[in-house]
Design a protein around this motif. Structure first.
Motif, short mmCIF file in Angstrom:
data_model
loop_
_atom_site.label_atom_id
_atom_site.label_comp_id
_atom_site.label_asym_id
_atom_site.label_seq_id
_atom_site.Cartn_x
_atom_site.Cartn_y
_atom_site.Cartn_z
N VAL A 169 -3.84 12.10 3.98
CA VAL A 169 -3.41 11.10 4.02
C VAL A 169 -3.94 10.40 3.29
O VAL A 169 -5.35 9.57 4.38
CB VAL A 169 -2.19 10.67 5.33
N ILE A 203 -4.17 5.91 1.78
CA ILE A 203 -3.86 5.06 1.66
C ILE A 203 -4.53 4.54 0.89
O ILE A 203 -5.69 3.95 1.00
CB ILE A 203 -3.12 4.38 3.45
N ALA A 223 0.83 -1.14 0.01
CA ALA A 223 -0.23 0.05 0.34
C ALA A 223 1.07 1.52 -0.29
O ALA A 223 1.84 1.30 0.06
CB ALA A 223 -0.80 0.04 1.24
N SER A 224 0.44 2.11 -0.52
CA SER A 224 0.89 3.46 -0.10
C SER A 224 0.72 4.60 -0.01
O SER A 224 -0.83 4.89 0.36
CB SER A 224 1.82 3.96 -1.34
N ALA A 225 0.95 5.76 0.67
CA ALA A 225 0.49 6.67 1.66
C ALA A 225 0.68 7.90 0.53
O ALA A 225 1.46 7.74 0.42
CB ALA A 225 0.61 6.45 2.81
N GLU A 226 -0.05 8.43 0.41
CA GLU A 226 -0.66 9.83 0.04
C GLU A 226 -0.67 10.96 0.44
O GLU A 226 -1.49 11.17 0.50
CB GLU A 226 -0.85 9.69 -2.37
N ILE A 277 -7.86 4.11 2.66
CA ILE A 277 -8.34 4.85 3.41
C ILE A 277 -7.67 5.51 4.02
O ILE A 277 -6.27 6.32 3.18
CB ILE A 277 -7.84 3.92 4.26
N VAL A 314 -7.15 9.37 6.46
CA VAL A 314 -6.52 10.14 7.46
C VAL A 314 -6.13 11.23 7.24
O VAL A 314 -5.38 12.21 6.87
CB VAL A 314 -4.83 9.28 8.05
#
Lengths: 551, 326
Positions: A232, A234, A40-43, A123, A125
């Motif tokens: 953020v 995800i 997974a990556s978070a931007e 997801i 955040v």
């Protein structure tokens, strides 16, 4: 009398099979590590502060595209406590007029990017940048009220054609600390999980966030100067999904084929299938359910329940695996010949631990991810009641896990006791029978070892992933994505483990030499005559275990 | 002045000071003190002119200038050097010399640019941000869903490096090396970010965990840079030609480096405000200071006014100490 393949397989064939499975295992690990990106990556995305002129809160405010909103660069001028610092011509900014807008994904390289359905889930955040001001200090723990609205749009739609997806007014707890308080510095605030989308069916999403202020309900009164809000997002990486689904699709037919082969073999026997064989089939079926590449369906249909379904699929598989281990240990530990020893009823006490544990996790999951199907912003951890409820179920599951492992360790310990007791009797047996028993003990231990090895490797891999950085770099060209490698490796490992189990525990067609030829001593003859040998064709391992229990 | 004669010999050794690198890197700093609407950096080369056609880039340059200069001046308001560009005919950003102050300005402006670009990538106002080193938009389209897109800071760092032409520049002499070193420090300090993680495995457990880095407010960056200004080291080359390698060996990666000693700022601090008697001792250069106590009305006990983004404060009268250098 017939045995399982495990007992009849020659050492050479066993070695070939094991090395073939090991190669498969290493391949799974390397595919994950070298081909797939991180799971997974978070931007990190910064909110555009939009000003809403109309009173209509149903209006969507978006920062880019035709008809974009009126943006506010900085909130400083609205918030200067003394009127001298304020801009002379500014009007008051009402709380309902300030909208933090996220239009995701943001463009890159002059390209308007869109979400791909391969990215599976999202997801969200929030992170608050709250500036410290000595005249408006914040408490360490405040409740933030967030009015969040989520909309979607697809490629080809006009820029302003946002369609409502979900909206809710949510309360979240924000913990903010500050080491040395100085004006202009930001509080160190905890992250605020906002939403979880089980499907990423649409191309663009728009999140509008308002922070309503009300003195009557003390709404957001404790909040400091919110400078910026970061989102953020995800999401699962499309590359990882592709590799993951490929591995699943590869295992899916393999496990089905081996199950058909196994069941055919069992039915060729004149006896009805034994409990262990039923358990193996059940294990195979749950694994097939887990392997089923349902992710392909998400490419065409909107399936927000995929996160929940994934949890359920994994839960059922774990339940089956844990039950199998219990029955496996129990079937080699017959204290006496009860009539119902060959049925699940005998294990109800042990299995109820598994059932209670899995059921409480299921209820917890339904309370969190189940409700999120209705409201993606929902979180069980916000209210005290919800937190207590969630903790109750998690603790219950933990206790069940503890009880289960106590049961299992006790049973395995008993089996090993019986085996070592049998070992002392071995020298008095005839040589052929002794060799056979020694082989059985060896292979039983071999399988125990395999189970322990798999469990140990899973745990070691997990811990390694937690403590080390995600990427292992040998040189510029060879980078191993450890987290992905761990996931595919472990997934492959349990598939291979169950594959091996089904193969090795399938009934063998080889005939044992006639028993009379090998009965060397009268003592053994008497023992064996007391066993319910004929006509049932249970595996000789079980026979042996029962016999040892009687000694 | 001692510092001037001291260095003449050094300069005669390095007649080539000033090379292809200098114009860009220097203009980056100079643009901090420029009042033009159009950033002067845009006219350095053909490539820069092309970059500046992008409104996002122009805005980023202007924002970076504002950020760097305001933060620098705020950090150094109680220091002998108050982050001014010129002092006694010495320009810290224009000349060929690298003073301690010049070193800081290089680092500060590079840090501000990196920070502003990273932020512009995050809110989507700069459309040219790339995932990795890819060139064609099709590559971006391919890379993004697969999951290889870098974070915003990475692009800010790459952008600043490319914009200041750090890569192409020759660093076979001291000046070039020092400038490059200081700019890199500025970029690095922005990159010291806090890692935050979120668990999202089965039932929300930590079997899967995703971490990211959180961009810190620029004020923290500026404070770190101020610390490295105090710790900056002078770089005197004993060799005729100081190769990059020999410099690398001696200079720690996190300290600013300068070549020329700073002038004495003491005469300039007359009439400056200082923070406390301790600070006044250094700032006023043993000339002493005037201490006044004034009553001031400050807002206090503030709370948000209902339905409006406005603080309602009481007015409190507080006594404040003011120190002014003689």
């Amino acid at each position: 009398m017939q045995g399982a393949i495990l007992e009849n397989l020659s050492g050479k064939k066993l070695a070939i099979l094991v090395s073939f499975l090991l190669v498969c295992q290493v391949t799974c690990f390397l595919i994950g590590g070298l081909v797939a990106p991180t799971p997974a990556s978070a931007e990190n995305w910064l909110a555009t502060k939009c000003r809403q002129r109309e009173n209509d809160t149903r209006e969507w405010l978006y920062p880019r595209g035709k008809g974009h909103c009126e943006t506010i660069d900085s909130l400083d001028m609205y918030r200067a406590p003394d009127s001298d610092h304020r801009k002379a011509d500014r009007e008051n900014l009402k709380a309902s007029e300030l909208v933090f807008a996220f239009q995701i994904p943001v463009p890159r390289n002059n390209m308007t990017l869109d979400y791909s359905r391969w990215q599976q889930n999202l997801i969200g955040v929030l992170q608050f940048d709250i500036m410290y001001h000595p005249d408006a200090e914040m408490e360490e723990r405040v409740v933030v009220t967030i009015d969040a609205r989520l909309a979607y749009r697809n490629k080809g739609d006009p820029d302003g054609a946002w369609k409502h997806y979900a909206s809710s007014v949510e309360e979240r707890i924000l913990d903010c600390t500050m080491a040395h308080k100085e004006e202009g510095f930001h509080y160190d605030c905890s992250i605020v999980p906002l939403f979880e989308l089980g499907s990423l069916h649409h191309d663009f999403y728009l999140l509008n966030i308002r922070l309503p202020v009300g003195a009557d309900k003390k709404m957001n009164q404790g909040l400091g100067h919110v400078e910026d809000i970061w989102l953020v997002a995800i999401n699962q990486n499309g590359g990882f999904t592709k590799v993951w689904v490929t591995i699943k699709s590869a295992f899916f037919p393999c496990i089905i084929a081996i199950m058909i082969w196994f069941w055919k073999r069992v039915h060729q026997l004149s006896r009805s299938p034994a409990l262990l064989e039923h358990m193996l089939m059940f294990l195979g079926v749950t694994l097939t359910f887990l392997n089923m590449p349902l992710e392909f369906l998400t490419l065409a249909f909107d399936m927000p329940f995929m996160l929940l379904l994934g949890d359920i699929r994994q839960g059922i598989f774990y339940a089956a695996l844990l039950s199998f281990w219990l029955v496996f240990a129990g079937e080699h530990l017959m204290i006496q010949d009860c009539a119902d020893s060959n049925t699940l009823r005998y294990y109800w006490k042990h299995l109820s631990a598994v059932a209670i544990g899995c059921l409480s996790m299921f209820i917890f999951d339904m309370c969190e991810r189940g409700v999120q199907l209705q409201n993606p912003f929902y979180s069980i951890w916000v209210t005290d009641l919800g937190t207590n409820l969630a903790l109750t179920f998690i603790i219950l599951a933990g206790i069940s896990a503890g009880v289960y492992f106590l049961f299992l360790s006790y049973m395995i310990w008993k089996v090993f006791c019986n085996i070592s007791a049998k070992r002392t009797v071995l020298p008095s047996m005839s040589s052929a029978r002794r060799l056979h028993y020694e082989g059985v003990i060896y292979r039983f231990k071999f399988l125990m070892l395999a189970t322990l090895l798999c469990a140990a490797m899973t745990i070691t891999g997990f811990i390694l992933g937690q403590v080390s950085e995600g990427r292992w770099k040998w040189d510029d060209h060879l980078v191993l994505e450890f987290t992905s490698a761990f996931f595919t490796g472990v997934y492959g490992m349990w598939n291979i483990y169950i594959f091996a189990l089904i193969v090795l525990y399938a009934p063998s067609h080889k005939q044992w030499p006639a028993e009379g030829e090998h009965r060397g001593s009268v003592n053994e003859e008497i023992e064996f005559s007391r066993l319910p040998t004929d006509p049932s064709e249970i595996s000789s391992l079980t026979t042996f275990a029962r016999k040892s229990a009687m000694d | 002045m001692g510092w001037a004669t001291e260095r003449t010999e050094f300069e005669s050794r390095y007649p080539r000071i000033g090379n292809r690198l200098r114009p860009v890197a220097q203009t980056l700093m100079r643009s901090m003190f420029s009042t033009l609407r159009q950033p002067s950096l845009c006219n350095v080369s053909h490539q820069h002119r092309r970059w500046c056609r992008d409104k996002g880039v122009r805005n980023a340059l202007l924002d970076a200038r504002l950020l760097a200069i305001t933060q620098c001046q705020e950090q150094f308001r109680y220091d002998p050097w108050n982050c001014s560009d010129e002092y006694r005919n010495i320009s810290f950003s224009h000349g060929n010399k690298v003073y301690r102050e010049t070193a800081l300005l290089y680092a500060m402006s590079a840090a501000a640019l990196t920070h502003v670009v990273a932020q512009a990538c995050a809110d989507g106002s700069m459309r040219r941000c790339r995932c990795a080193e890819e060139h064609s938009p099709e590559d971006t389209r391919r890379i993004w869903p697969w999951g290889l897109c870098g974070d915003n800071y990475s692009y800010g760092r790459r952008f600043t490096r490319r914009f200041t032409q750090l890569r192409q520049s020759r660093v076979d002499h001291l000046h070039g090396f020092v400038v490059r070193h200081n700019i890199n420090i500025g970029i690095q300090v922005v990159g010291q970010m806090k890692t935050v993680c979120k668990c999202h495995g089965v039932s929300g457990s930590c079997t899967s965990k995703t971490c990211w880095k959180r961009l810190k407010p620029f004020k923290e960056t500026a404070e770190i840079l101020k610390g490295s200004y105090y710790k900056a080291q002078i770089e005197v080359s004993s060799n005729h030609v100081s190769r990059e390698r020999s410099c690398k060996r001696r200079v720690p990666k996190s300290t600013l480096v300068y070549i020329h000693s700073s002038p004495d700022f003491c005469p300039s601090t007359r009439g400056r405000r200082c923070l406390n008697p301790d600070n006044c001792g250094t700032l006023c250069c043993s000339r002493g200071y005037v201490h006044k106590t004034v009553s001031d009305i400050r807002p206090c006990n503030c709370h948000w006014v209902s339905r409006s983004y406005e603080l309602s404060c009481k007015k409190c009268s507080v006594m404040r100490d003011i120190y002014i250098c003689k």
